[in-house]
Design a protein around this motif. Structure first.
Motif, short mmCIF file in Angstrom:
data_model
loop_
_atom_site.label_atom_id
_atom_site.label_comp_id
_atom_site.label_asym_id
_atom_site.label_seq_id
_atom_site.Cartn_x
_atom_site.Cartn_y
_atom_site.Cartn_z
N ASN A 7 77.67 -68.24 37.61
CA ASN A 7 78.65 -68.39 36.53
C ASN A 7 80.07 -68.49 37.09
N TRP A 8 80.35 -67.70 38.10
CA TRP A 8 81.66 -67.74 38.75
C TRP A 8 81.86 -69.08 39.46
N LYS A 50 87.66 -68.65 37.38
CA LYS A 50 87.64 -67.18 37.27
C LYS A 50 87.71 -66.54 38.66
N GLU A 74 75.59 -63.91 37.94
CA GLU A 74 77.04 -63.68 37.97
C GLU A 74 77.73 -64.60 38.98
N THR A 75 77.10 -64.76 40.12
CA THR A 75 77.66 -65.62 41.15
C THR A 75 77.70 -67.07 40.69
N ILE A 96 76.04 -58.04 43.34
CA ILE A 96 76.41 -59.05 42.34
C ILE A 96 75.14 -59.86 42.12
N PRO A 154 83.40 -62.10 40.84
CA PRO A 154 82.90 -60.91 40.16
C PRO A 154 82.96 -59.70 41.09
N THR A 155 83.05 -58.53 40.50
CA THR A 155 83.10 -57.31 41.30
C THR A 155 81.71 -56.72 41.44
#
Length: 96
Positions: free
Chosen positions: A78-79, A89, A75-76, A71, A92-93
């Motif tokens: 943003n999560w 949210k 992405e991290t 990840i 992420p995967t």
């Protein structure tokens, strides 16, 4: 060894350190013995946590090298930015 069994250990402290420990113990209304036990316990707990962290990091690194799954930091972040909001949210995967 039984749970909570105590054993005696001798520490040889430099005079200056021994005086510092004695002063702090007096300031805390404690004994030098209790102060040293507390300090050793905190040190061991901290070092155990750091050791576990290093082991987990190395394990994650080896897994990444084998699978390539990851990840990104973006992405991290943003999560994480959605945490505690009405638009929270799911994590992420992992992907290659």
């Amino acid at each position: 060894m039984q749970l909570n069994e105590r054993q005696t250990t001798t520490l040889r402290l430099e005079k200056n350190l021994k005086e510092r420990v004695k002063y702090l113990a007096g300031d805390k209304r404690s004994s030098s013995h209790a102060l040293m036990l507390e300090a050793i316990n905190q040190y061991v707990e901290r070092e155990e946590k750091q050791s576990d962290y290093r082991k987990n990091a190395l394990s994650a690194w080896h897994e990444y090298q084998e699978t390539g799954e990851h990840i990104t930091a973006e992405e991290t972040l943003n999560w994480l930015d959605t945490w505690g909001t009405s638009n929270e949210k799911s994590a992420p995967t992992c992907h290659k």
